[in-house]
Design an enzyme around this catalytic site. Structure first.
Site, PDB file in Angstrom:
ATOM      1  N   LYS A 120      19.199   3.751  -4.659  1.00 35.63           N
ATOM      2  CA  LYS A 120      19.011   2.312  -4.848  1.00 35.63           C
ATOM      3  C   LYS A 120      17.649   2.115  -5.516  1.00 35.63           C
ATOM      4  CE  LYS A 120      17.134  -1.159  -3.494  1.00 35.63           C
ATOM      5  NZ  LYS A 120      16.441  -2.139  -4.395  1.00 35.63           N
ATOM      6  N   GLU A 171       7.325   8.282   1.229  1.00 36.44           N
ATOM      7  CA  GLU A 171       6.095   8.347   0.424  1.00 36.44           C
ATOM      8  C   GLU A 171       5.600   6.930   0.247  1.00 36.44           C
ATOM      9  OE1 GLU A 171       6.150  10.548  -3.298  1.00 36.44           O
ATOM     10  OE2 GLU A 171       4.132   9.800  -3.665  1.00 36.44           O
ATOM     11  N   CYS A 174       0.793   5.010  -6.494  1.00 33.31           N
ATOM     12  CA  CYS A 174       0.439   5.264  -5.096  1.00 33.31           C
ATOM     13  C   CYS A 174      -0.775   6.198  -5.032  1.00 33.31           C
ATOM     14  CB  CYS A 174       1.631   5.842  -4.350  1.00 33.31           C
ATOM     15  SG  CYS A 174       2.442   7.177  -5.204  1.00 33.31           S
ATOM     16  N   GLU A 214      -4.633  -1.463  -0.040  1.00 37.90           N
ATOM     17  CA  GLU A 214      -4.104  -0.944  -1.300  1.00 37.90           C
ATOM     18  C   GLU A 214      -3.819  -2.152  -2.194  1.00 37.90           C
ATOM     19  OE1 GLU A 214      -0.041   0.573  -1.455  1.00 37.90           O
ATOM     20  OE2 GLU A 214      -0.750   2.217  -2.703  1.00 37.90           O
TER      21      GLU A 214
HETATM   22  P1  NAP Z   1       8.552  -2.290  -1.563  1.00 40.17           P
HETATM   23  O1  NAP Z   1       8.921  -3.663  -1.161  1.00 40.17           O
HETATM   24  O2  NAP Z   1       8.229  -1.325  -0.502  1.00 40.17           O
HETATM   25  O3  NAP Z   1       9.731  -1.736  -2.498  1.00 40.17           O
HETATM   26  C1  NAP Z   1      10.063  -0.368  -2.684  1.00 40.17           C
HETATM   27  C2  NAP Z   1      11.569  -0.192  -2.707  1.00 40.17           C
HETATM   28  O4  NAP Z   1      12.106  -0.596  -1.449  1.00 40.17           O
HETATM   29  C3  NAP Z   1      12.292  -1.046  -3.746  1.00 40.17           C
HETATM   30  O5  NAP Z   1      13.443  -0.372  -4.191  1.00 40.17           O
HETATM   31  C4  NAP Z   1      12.689  -2.249  -2.943  1.00 40.17           C
HETATM   32  O6  NAP Z   1      13.765  -2.934  -3.543  1.00 40.17           O
HETATM   33  C5  NAP Z   1      13.074  -1.614  -1.645  1.00 40.17           C
HETATM   34  N1  NAP Z   1      13.037  -2.478  -0.477  1.00 40.17           N
HETATM   35  C6  NAP Z   1      12.322  -3.612  -0.266  1.00 40.17           C
HETATM   36  N2  NAP Z   1      12.597  -4.124   0.955  1.00 40.17           N
HETATM   37  C7  NAP Z   1      13.498  -3.300   1.526  1.00 40.17           C
HETATM   38  C8  NAP Z   1      14.167  -3.288   2.779  1.00 40.17           C
HETATM   39  N3  NAP Z   1      13.980  -4.239   3.702  1.00 40.17           N
HETATM   40  N4  NAP Z   1      15.022  -2.282   3.048  1.00 40.17           N
HETATM   41  C9  NAP Z   1      15.233  -1.308   2.137  1.00 40.17           C
HETATM   42  N5  NAP Z   1      14.656  -1.276   0.936  1.00 40.17           N
HETATM   43  C10 NAP Z   1      13.776  -2.252   0.632  1.00 40.17           C
HETATM   44  O7  NAP Z   1       7.372  -2.340  -2.538  1.00 40.17           O
HETATM   45  P2  NAP Z   1       7.101  -3.539  -3.568  1.00 40.17           P
HETATM   46  O8  NAP Z   1       7.270  -4.866  -2.881  1.00 40.17           O
HETATM   47  O9  NAP Z   1       7.900  -3.307  -4.744  1.00 40.17           O
HETATM   48  O10 NAP Z   1       5.587  -3.320  -3.861  1.00 40.17           O
HETATM   49  C11 NAP Z   1       4.646  -3.806  -2.913  1.00 40.17           C
HETATM   50  C12 NAP Z   1       3.672  -2.723  -2.510  1.00 40.17           C
HETATM   51  O11 NAP Z   1       4.337  -1.470  -2.277  1.00 40.17           O
HETATM   52  C13 NAP Z   1       2.658  -2.397  -3.565  1.00 40.17           C
HETATM   53  O12 NAP Z   1       1.596  -3.289  -3.557  1.00 40.17           O
HETATM   54  C14 NAP Z   1       2.243  -1.010  -3.129  1.00 40.17           C
HETATM   55  O13 NAP Z   1       1.323  -1.095  -2.083  1.00 40.17           O
HETATM   56  C15 NAP Z   1       3.469  -0.397  -2.588  1.00 40.17           C
HETATM   57  N6  NAP Z   1       4.147   0.503  -3.529  1.00 40.17           N
HETATM   58  C16 NAP Z   1       3.958   1.850  -3.375  1.00 40.17           C
HETATM   59  C17 NAP Z   1       4.593   2.728  -4.249  1.00 40.17           C
HETATM   60  C18 NAP Z   1       4.466   4.201  -4.133  1.00 40.17           C
HETATM   61  O14 NAP Z   1       4.751   4.909  -5.093  1.00 40.17           O
HETATM   62  N7  NAP Z   1       4.085   4.768  -2.984  1.00 40.17           N
HETATM   63  C19 NAP Z   1       5.373   2.215  -5.266  1.00 40.17           C
HETATM   64  C20 NAP Z   1       5.555   0.830  -5.400  1.00 40.17           C
HETATM   65  C21 NAP Z   1       4.942  -0.002  -4.496  1.00 40.17           C
HETATM   66  P3  NAP Z   1      13.492  -4.217  -4.491  1.00 40.17           P
HETATM   67  O15 NAP Z   1      12.323  -3.898  -5.348  1.00 40.17           O
HETATM   68  O16 NAP Z   1      14.778  -4.343  -5.236  1.00 40.17           O
HETATM   69  O17 NAP Z   1      13.237  -5.352  -3.568  1.00 40.17           O
END
Ligand code: NAP
Ligand code: MG
Length: 499
Positions: free
Chosen positions: A188, A263, A297, A395
């Site tokens: 996904k 991760e 990240c 972060e």
């Molecule tokens: P996120 O909400 O954690 O999203 C990551 C993935 O999880 C996306 O595919 C997202 O789908 C999905 N997701 C969101 N809510 C979910 C749930 N309740 N159950 C299952 N899957 C779910 O991250 P983000 O909102 O895109 O970014 C916010 C923060 O995440 C950033 O500021 C950063 O701190 C962190 N981040 C970390 C990494 C890394 O490589 N470690 C990468 C990106 C972001 P959708 O996007 O379709 O909602």
């Protein structure tokens, strides 16, 4: 030689993508559709179906069937390797198209997207060898009447949830290793960057992967993502994203005790000693925070610098940051592109405001850049930062670097470890003792000495502390997707318990 156009154009109309189940692309039909606009231009580029709960059930059922009937795990490693190698070749053939869609949906510079897709080819090639070399262990020292074997078996159906910052790269740091282990997949992607994940499913199918082994469901995290992490027929979940949603995965996994790989976030230190090659360090530090607009990240977001050179070094870094070319992601000359989502843009700008309010000194950047469409932020550097400030603790996931000075090696290590995260760290010094001392004592899953953000398929990825569980890539990455079975074999006549 490939002729690259200096500046690519936007598509004339948004492209429709289907999701992917049991070896077939499924068009959106009467489902709702998510329309994605290019963050670099604000123009619609792709249309992605919002999968329903029934779609997810079908995808998981296809993966379950493909796992249970051993159509993939039952092949010998050489046959699995052949599919992974063929996929590598097909990715190479479609490198330009994949890079283009990565840039359109994510906003990263096209030159960088091309390089990332190139790296992904290497992931598949490397993992193909692992499909053949994966093995267990044996115990020939249990006495003449007993022989012990430890086998590695694939865990089963693996759910893979990926974020929007490196949609194709993060996917390819997992998929070939998961496939090498013999598992099947339901992926996904983030709703805003789904195109290249769908392309990978098509490529794998063309490479000869049996139907049902790789499935892709699309839609939002809160609906389809949540249903995937809770699914009782998914045996393992590999989640990459925020620490908040990671915590959520831990709770959801309790339903069937699915195995988890996580991760998550980082607030990664860049420790610079006075005896470093400061020119190299300034370049590395600028790269470490500005690459991918700091939406990594593993971005080096805390500059911990020896006080005797702090003033000088801060100026050197600022000069580098000011020279970085912020621009249209479709332009070859661009070094950093757009911020990927509106929400992330708002978050980054709100942290820049907080930094000012908390009394940090803005050295450079601190503002949006007007490109006549899309959303851009100038690389930003704050001085006079203390460890209590939110810009030093949280972060930010953007091009915002904070400077914290230190006086002794111990103090540098203490500051570096003063975070809930433990994903990555870098140290810059020409003194081997200091380099090794810091490398040993700073808590981080990935470490760089006199470099940053480098890596390949060989070395594992993952974090200490609240940055996650488990490791991806390398031989360790394949092993994560296996479970161990201990086999005890009695040789000869049993000595009877009941006479
Ligand atoms: P996120 O909400 O954690 O999203 C990551 C993935 O999880 C996306 O595919 C997202 O789908 C999905 N997701 C969101 N809510 C979910 C749930 N309740 N159950 C299952 N899957 C779910 O991250 P983000 O909102 O895109 O970014 C916010 C923060 O995440 C950033 O500021 C950063 O701190 C962190 N981040 C970390 C990494 C890394 O490589 N470690 C990468 C990106 C972001 P959708 O996007 O379709 O909602
Ligand atoms: Mg989110």
């Amino acid at each position: 030689m490939t002729q690259h156009v200096k500046k690519l154009s936007l598509p004339s109309k948004p492209r429709d993508f289907g999701f992917f189940v049991d070896g077939k692309s499924v068009p959106s039909g009467d489902r709702e559709v998510f329309e994605r606009s290019s963050p670099g231009h604000g123009v619609p580029v792709s249309r992605i179906p919002k999968c329903t709960a029934q779609d997810l059930d079908r995808a998981v059922a296809a993966a379950r069937q493909a796992f249970d009937d051993r159509r993939w795990s039952g092949l010998n490693g050489a046959d699995r390797a052949a599919v992974l190698l063929k996929a590598a070749e097909l990715i190479r053939q479609r490198q330009e198209e994949i890079a283009y869609w990565e840039t359109l949906e994510n906003g990263k510079p096209i030159s960088q997207a091309r390089a990332e897709v190139g790296g992904c080819i290497g992931m598949f090639e490397y993992a193909s060898g692992l499909a053949r070399s994966l093995h267990g262990d044996s115990f020939n020292n249990l006495g003449d009447s007993m022989f012990g074997i430890v086998t590695r078996e694939p865990v089963g159906v693996v759910g893979i949830i990926t974020p929007w910052n490196f949609p194709f790269l993060i996917l390819c740091e997992r998929v070939p290793y998961v496939l090498a282990s013999g598992c099947t997949i339901v992926a996904k992607p983030s709703e805003v960057t789904s195109a290249t994940t769908i392309m990978l499913a098509e490529i794998l199918s063309e490479a000869g992967l049996p139907d049902g082994v790789m499935n892709v469901v699309t839609g939002s995290g809160s609906s389809i993502g949540q249903a995937l992490i809770e699914h009782m027929d998914v045996d393992m979940l590999s989640f990459t994203g925020s620490t908040a949603v990671g915590r959520h995965c831990v709770k959801a996994a309790a339903g069937n005790f699915k195995k988890l790989g996580l991760e998550l976030g980082g607030k990664n230190p860049q420790i610079v000693f006075a005896d470093a090659d400061l020119e190299d360090a300034a370049d590395g530090v600028a790269f470490g925070i500005a690459f991918n607009t700091g939406q990594c990240c593993v971005s080096g977001s805390r500059l911990i610098v020896e006080r005797s050179v702090a003033d000088k070094f801060e100026k050197m870094v600022a000069a580098k940051l000011e020279k970085i070319i912020v621009g249209d992601p479709l332009d070859e000359a661009t070094q950093i592109g757009a911020i990927t989502t509106d929400a992330q843009n708002t978050t980054i700008m709100s942290y820049i405001d907080k930094g000012r309010d908390e009394g940090a000194r803005l050295i450079t950047g601190g503002a949006t850049v007007d490109m006549g469409g899309g959303q851009y932020i100038a690389p930003t550097l704050f001085g006079d930062v203390t460890s209590e400030m939110s810009i030093a603790r949280d972060e930010i996931f953007g091009p915002v670097l904070v400077v914290i000075p230190f006086d002794t090696v111990d103090e540098a290590i203490t500051i570096a470890n003063d975070t809930v995260y433990g994903l990555a760290a870098s140290v810059w010094t020409k003194n081997i003792d200091k380099a090794l001392m810091v490398t040993r004592r700073v808590q981080a899953g990935r470490f760089w000495v006199n470099t940053t953000l480098s890596g390949g398929p060989e070395l594992p990825l993952g974090g200490f502390k609240q940055s996650g569980w488990g490791r991806e890539a390398g031989k360790y990455g394949v092993e994560e997707y296996t479970q161990l079975k201990s086999v005890h074999i009695e040789i000869g006549k049993r000595s009877h318990w009941v006479e």
